[in-house]
Structure formats: structure tokens, C-alpha cells
Design an enzyme around this catalytic site. Structure first.
Site, PDB file in Angstrom:
ATOM      1  N   HIS A 465       0.839  -1.209   0.000  1.00  0.00           N
ATOM      2  CA  HIS A 465       0.000   0.000   0.000  1.00  0.00           C
ATOM      3  C   HIS A 465       0.878   1.265   0.000  1.00  0.00           C
ATOM      4  O   HIS A 465       0.725   2.144  -0.860  1.00  0.00           O
ATOM      5  CB  HIS A 465      -0.914  -0.017   1.239  1.00  0.00           C
ATOM      6  N   GLU A 466       1.796   1.330   0.947  1.00  0.00           N
ATOM      7  CA  GLU A 466       2.638   2.532   1.049  1.00  0.00           C
ATOM      8  C   GLU A 466       3.552   2.657  -0.171  1.00  0.00           C
ATOM      9  O   GLU A 466       3.807   3.756  -0.650  1.00  0.00           O
ATOM     10  CB  GLU A 466       3.454   2.527   2.343  1.00  0.00           C
ATOM     11  N   HIS A 469       1.653   4.404  -2.868  1.00  0.00           N
ATOM     12  CA  HIS A 469       1.702   5.871  -2.720  1.00  0.00           C
ATOM     13  C   HIS A 469       3.059   6.383  -3.203  1.00  0.00           C
ATOM     14  O   HIS A 469       3.141   7.407  -3.874  1.00  0.00           O
ATOM     15  CB  HIS A 469       1.533   6.267  -1.251  1.00  0.00           C
ATOM     16  N   HIS A 472       3.358   6.541  -6.956  1.00  0.00           N
ATOM     17  CA  HIS A 472       2.576   7.672  -7.449  1.00  0.00           C
ATOM     18  C   HIS A 472       3.399   8.963  -7.313  1.00  0.00           C
ATOM     19  O   HIS A 472       3.404   9.820  -8.195  1.00  0.00           O
ATOM     20  CB  HIS A 472       1.295   7.767  -6.601  1.00  0.00           C
TER      21      HIS A 472
HETATM   22 ZN   LIG Z   1      -3.027   5.186   1.935  1.00  0.00          ZN
END
Ligand SMILES: [Zn+2]
Length: 673
Positions: A465-466, A469, A472
Site C-alpha cells: 500500500h505505502e 503511494h 505515485h
Molecule cells: Zn493510503
């Protein structure tokens, strides 16, 4: 004396930063930023994008980066001295950004740039950055004059007070309750929870076990206590907190009503029909009607699955637990027992297959395959010996870098997050391209002895998940400050790339290759993986309806004119419409709904589900075309990751998927279709 916070080297010398560097550096940088703001709004700086960027963005970015370092260290390497200088400087920093965000002369300068003949020739990214700046000024009341302006400012103060009062009442009501249970009453509750309850009573010189409404005490009791009366007692206290059913001094009824009234008044002042429209102005979702439709559609689609979840639960509770009239205080208990009966496996068992080095290799391999990059360890000064630094390259060029701080330790805030150390920017001063740098922070357990650190499957998901980010932020190709990477991305779309990455953790072909038993080297057994997958979707129908209930309630409160007088009535109507679960008439959930009354989620609760729909639907393209298909990966990288905040998220999504988002994939992934 040199000060590492004032150095202009590309990467901060973390090893050299001391608390005594903070105040002198921040004072210098703030003075520069303040002088720049005064100069930028004056007649010497023309209404020209480049001119304003050179004068203002350069010093403000320098300030932001230095403060970012201080803030980061306060989160990962806290000491009393650092905490003190952080607290000392925070108000000065806040004051500067508030001043910049409400400076009417700066607003006028931005408007002049937008109205100038040169505006038409600005790049799309610059037009978007300019549009965001103007929008934020408007939402901050910059268009208001005289009495309206004064009233707007007064509303801000009063709403801040009310939000504070709301959370104080919730906290006080939570603290006010205690139940001292006997050992027999706690039958079924895990030993560590019982021991903590005993210690809490002992600390007060009381016999028995102190149970409270704080989550680590309340939730295990609801989940595991066989004693039904005990569960009912705690449940009743929990769902009546901060309501008219308790003491008047912590009743949130009037607070909610006044907050909703003032939010509606603020919306009117800003020229919107209601508070929900204000909330949605900077978000991806277009109108309150669109959100309401989305939530109702989701509820309708999830309903058959939720009905089955509930029928299964009722059946199991009656047959195995002797609970023939399932009540609200039985749901967590019966649910936990059913889950245990169906999918018995332990986190510990899974963990042995997931050593951090193997997982990291697997993660990097996915990114390298899909996004045409190379990820290599590199050298950089760090704040702790366990922190690692990596460089991401494409065709021999550095596109981004990141720090990975994986392990928990004293002085490090719990949780996991990605933060920007530096954003991609074609600098206004040097005209050189500044590449992005990210902090990836987790709190996994440290390696013991000569064995590598082992992760639970949940922790692997968190890492992915991290990292999503981070991708991105780091793979963006946008050169403009404020709209590159995650900057300027709509709040209800920013979780797309992070939740997207989580999907890999539920893909057998992927897990097979990133698991290796710490002793035998064997991959995770398929049968164990299948159980994990089945457990993931346990009661997903009921959980979806619960999220829809909160989202619908929030949206109706912020769109309906009579909502301030009808909070409980609207909640009852929403439950009537979407909820299947038994809810007692005394349940006052609204009175502790801090997300929308004390947090930043008002008319925004829907965004949890909204972002899930986007990430699931993006993932479904990979399911259709191949989970590690490089063509799909390239399209995703170009249209979603590289585009950053430079265009609306819906445009990026459509460019990738070739159509509007659909909720089908989410329902399918959660076993509801
Ligand atoms: Zn998040």
C-alpha cells in the site's frame, strides 16, 4: 557554523541534524519566505507565471523541505529536545501558510495571471495548478467582502470550537465508564486482555478487572466474552456515549445541530447550495446526487450477499451458540466464533513464509516488470542504521529515490505512511529538473538473531500500500510544483495507486514467488493461501452495508436543509433503507461519529468506498490482460502514475480504463458477485 537544514545539497545530511539546528534554520527560511511573499504581491513582480514562481515558489519550497525534515524526524526519531523545538516552531510555520493562503494581494495576482493573454499559452499542468490555487482562495473566503467576510471568519472559529467540543465530549464519555468484572464474567476473553484489565483495577487499588470503552478493552470483550449480559452492559454504555441518554455536560446533540447549521451557512456565503457541495468542490465526485446514487447502487448490489452473511450468522449462532434471538451485542461475538470455525489458521503460521528481504525482492520485481524501472540500493545519510535508501532508474536516468524505514523502535510513531521529502519540479531558479524523493515508513518487528524479519500478511499488504503511494509520488512525469506526483490529486482518488498495489498480495502467482519459509525455503502452501483468501471476504456484504450506512447518513446530513433538527431521524431513515442488522432504539452512533463532526471527513465519508471502487476497477484491467502484463503496466504508469494531479482523476482513470469506473470489480473481488 554550518547548519544541515540550510544546506542546498540534494539530500539532507540526516546524520548531522541536531535539535539546536532547527530554530535558527527555520527563522532564516521563514524570514526569506515572508520577504518573498511581500515582494511577490508588490508591483515589481509582473502577473506572470514564471516570475511569480521564481520569486515565491523557490523560497517557499525551501522552507517546506526543511520543515519536512524536522517533521519527519519528529515522527521517526523523537527525543524530548526535538519535540520541544518542533512545538516551538510549529505555530510560526502554521502562521506563515495561513497568511499565504489568505493574502488577498496574492489572490489578485493569481487572478491577474489567469486573466492575462499569456494564460492561454500555459501548459495544461500549469493551468491546473493555477486553477487549484484560485479554487483554494475562493473556498477560503477570499472573494467575500465586509460583513460577509467577518461572518465567514467568525464561522471558522466557532466551527473549530464545536469540533473540539465534540471530540472532548466523546473522550470524556469514553473515560467516564468503567465496569469492574469478576474473573468468571470474563470467561472466553484472551488472557492478555484479562491481565491488562486486572492490572488496571490493581492500579486503582480495586478488586476485579477494569473494563473500559477504549477499543483495546471494549472490542475483545465484545468479540470473545461468553457472558452475554456483560456484552450487553458494555454495548449499551458504548452506543449511548455523549448523547442525551447520559449527563448533559457531555451531550453532543446541540453540538451536532449547531455544526450542521453553521456549515450550511458557510456554504451559502461561498455561493453553494449546501455543505456537501463545498466538500465536493475539490474532490473527484461531482455532485452530492452522484455520491448518493453511488452509495445506493452499492447498497443494492451488496444486499443479497449481506442477507446471506446474516442468515449464515443467525443459523450458526442458533445452532452452535444457543443464541436464537441475535442482538446487536452478539454480532461481534458470534461473528468471531463463525470465522474461527470456518477458516482456522493463525497469523504466526503465515508469517514464517514471509521474510522481509524476500517480500521486498518480490515487490521490486513487480514494479520493475510493470513500470520499466530498475530499483537499486544506494548510499545516502540516514537517521537510523536500519534505514535503507534506494534509487529508481529508467533507461539509466534517475527518476526518483526513497528511504525505507521498516522497523518499529522507541521514539518512532506507530503506523505506516508515505511522505514526500522532495517533489518533482522543473525548478524556476536553475531550470534543472528536481527528481522526487519519498519516505516509506512502516513499523514491522525487527530481525531476531541471524533470522530475517518476518511479516504478517497484513504487514505485507501495508508495505505494498505505502509503496503504491510512493510510486505515485516518484514515477510522475509532471514538472509543475503543486500538481506533480501526489500533490494536487483529489482526496477521494489519492488512495487509488496504494489500494491498487494491495491486490498483488491476494494473487497466488505473486504470493507464491514472494514467500519462502524462513527455515525450509518452501513457498506458502496453496491450501493455506485459499483459507486466507476466503477469510478476507468474510461478511463483506454486511461490512459494505455498514460503510454505505455511514456514507449515506453523512451525505444526507450535509445536503438536507432540515438536517440540524433531524439528525437522529435521518439516521433512523438511513438504517431503515440499508441496514439489515438489529439496532436497538437507544443506539446513538451519530453522537460519536468523530470522522464527520471532529475530523476532516464531513460529506467525505463515502470516499473510502469510492477509492476502493477505482482501485478494484483499475486492477480488473490487469486481471483481464495479465497480472504482470507489461503493456497494461505501461498504460497504468503513463495514465495514472505519471499524470499526478495535473489533470482531473476521472480523466486519468478513463484514459487508462477506456471507460467510466464501474463497481462490478469491487463486488467480485469481495466475493459479492
Ligand atoms: Zn493510503
Amino acid at each position: 557554523m554550518t547548519n544541515p537544514l540550510l544546506e542546498t545539497t540534494p539530500l539532507t545530511d540526516f546524520a548531522a541534524v541536531r535539535p539546536e539546528h532547527v530554530t535558527p534554520a527555520i527563522d532564516v527560511l521563514l524570514a526569506e519566505a515572508n520577504a518573498a511573499l511581500d515582494r511577490a504581491v508588490g508591483p515589481d513582480v509582473p502577473a506572470d507565471y514564471d516570475a511569480l514562481s521564481l520569486v515565491l515558489e523557490v523560497p517557499v519550497e525551501r522552507l517546506g523541505r526543511a520543515w519536512g525534515v524536522v517533521n519527519h524526524l519528529a515522527h521517526v526519531a523523537d527525543t524530548p529536545e526535538l519535540r520541544a523545538v518542533h512545538a516551538e516552531n510549529l505555530p510560526k510555520i502554521t502562521e506563515f501558510y495561513t497568511r499565504q493562503g489568505s493574502d488577498e494581494r496574492l489572490y489578485a495576482k493569481y487572478k491577474a495571471i489567469a486573466a492575462s493573454p499569456a494564460a492561454a499559452a500555459l501548459s495544461p499542468a500549469r493551468r491546473q495548478a493555477l486553477a487549484h490555487a484560485l479554487r483554494d482562495f475562493r473556498l477560503g473566503g477570499a472573494d467575500l467582502q465586509g460583513e460577509a467576510k467577518a461572518r465567514f471568519m467568525a464561522l471558522q472559529d466557532r466551527m473549530a470550537e464545536l469540533s473540539q467540543a465534540f471530540s472532548n465530549h466523546v473522550l470524556d464519555a469514553t473515560d467516564a465508564f468503567a465496569h469492574y468484572a469478576t474473573a468468571e464474567e470474563l470467561d472466553g476473553v484472551p488472557a492478555d486482555v484479562v491481565a491488562a484489565a486486572r492490572a488496571a483495577a490493581e492500579a486503582e487499588g480495586k478488586p476485579g478487572h477494569k473494563l473500559t470503552l477504549h477499543f483495546p478493552s471494549y472490542f475483545p470483550v465484545m468479540q470473545y466474552a461468553r457472558n452475554r449480559a456483560l456484552r450487553e452492559t458494555l454495548y449499551t454504555a458504548y452506543v449511548t456515549r455523549a448523547s442525551e441518554l447520559g449527563p448533559a455536560e457531555r451531550d453532543n446533540t446541540a453540538v451536532m445541530s449547531e455544526l450542521l447549521t453553521l456549515r450550511a451557512e458557510e456554504a451559502t456565503l461561498l455561493g453553494f447550495a449546501n455543505a456537501a457541495e463545498v466538500s465536493l468542490a475539490p474532490k473527484m465526485a461531482g455532485t452530492p446526487a452522484e455520491v448518493l446514487h453511488f452509495l445506493r447502487d452499492l447498497a443494492q448490489r451488496a444486499r443479497p450477499s449481506a442477507e446471506k452473511d446474516l442468515a449464515d450468522l443467525r443459523d450458526f449462532a442458533a445452532r452452535e451458540l444457543g443464541l436464537t434471538d441475535l442482538q446487536a451485542w452478539d454480532l461481534a461475538y458470534a461473528g468471531e466464533k463463525l470465522k474461527e470455525a470456518r477458516y482456522a489458521f493463525s497469523d504466526q503460521e503465515v508469517k514464517a513464509y514471509l521474510p522481509l528481504p524476500k517480500v521486498l525482492d518480490g515487490l521490486f520485481h513487480i514494479a520493475e516488470t510493470l513500470f520499466e524501472v530498475r530499483i537499486q540500493p544506494a548510499e545516502a545519510p540516514v537517521w537510523h542504521p536500519s534505514v535503507r535508501f534506494f534509487r529508481i532508474e529508467r533507461a539509466g536516468q534517475v527518476v526518483g529515490e526513497f528511504y525505507l524505514d521498516p522497523h518499529a523502535r522507541p521514539g518512532k510513531r506507530p503506523g505506516a505512511w508515505m511522505d514526500s521529502a522532495r517533489s518533482r519540479w522543473l525548478r524556476a531558479d536553475s531550470h534543472q529538473l528536481q527528481t522526487p524523493v519519498a519516505y516509506l515508513v512502516c513499523n514491522f518487528s525487527s530481525p531476531v538473531g541471524d533470522k530475517p524479519a518476518l511479516l504478517t500478511h497484513d504487514e505485507v499488504t501495508t508495505l505494498f500500500h505505502e509503496f503504491g503511494h510512493g510510486l505515485h509520488h516518484m514515477l510522475t512525469q509532471v514538472d509543475e510544483m503543486g500538481v506533480s506526483g501526489i500533490d494536487g490529486v483529489e482526496w477521494d482518488a489519492v488512495e487509488l495507486p496504494s489500494q491498487f498495489m494491495e491486490n498483488f498480495c491476494w494473487e497466488w502467482e505473486v504470493i507464491r514467488h514472494l514467500s519462502a519459509h524462513v527455515d525450509s525455503g518452501e513457498p506458502l502452501p496453496r491450501a493455506l493461501f485459499d483459507k486466507m483468501l476466503a477469510a478476507k471476504n468474510f461478511q463483506s456484504g454486511l461490512q459494505t452495508l455498514r460503510q454505505v450506512e455511514f456514507g449515506l447518513f453523512d451525505m444526507r446530513l450535509h445536503t438536507e436543509a432540515d438536517a440540524p433538527q433531524r439528525v437522529q431521524a435521518i439516521l433512523n431513515e438511513v438504517r431503515q433503507e440499508v441496514s439489515l442488522l438489529p439496532v436497538p432504539a437507544f443506539n446513538r452512533m451519530a453522537h460519536t461519529f468523530s470522522h464527520i463532526f471532529a475530523g476532516g471527513y464531513s460529506a467525505g465519508y463515502y470516499s473510502y468506498k469510492w477509492a476502493e471502487v477505482l482501485s478494484a476497477d483499475a486492477w480488473s484491467a490487469f486481471e483481464e490482460e495479465g497480472v504482470l502484463n507489461p503493456d497494461t503496466g505501461r498504460r497504468y504508469r503513463c495514465e495514472i502514475l505519471e499524470a499526478g494531479g495535473a489533470r482531473p482523476a476521472i480523466e486519468s482513470f478513463k484514459a487508462f480504463r477506456g471507460r467510466e469506473p464501474s463497481i462490478d470489480a469491487l463486488l467480485r473481488h469481495q466475493g459479492m458477485a
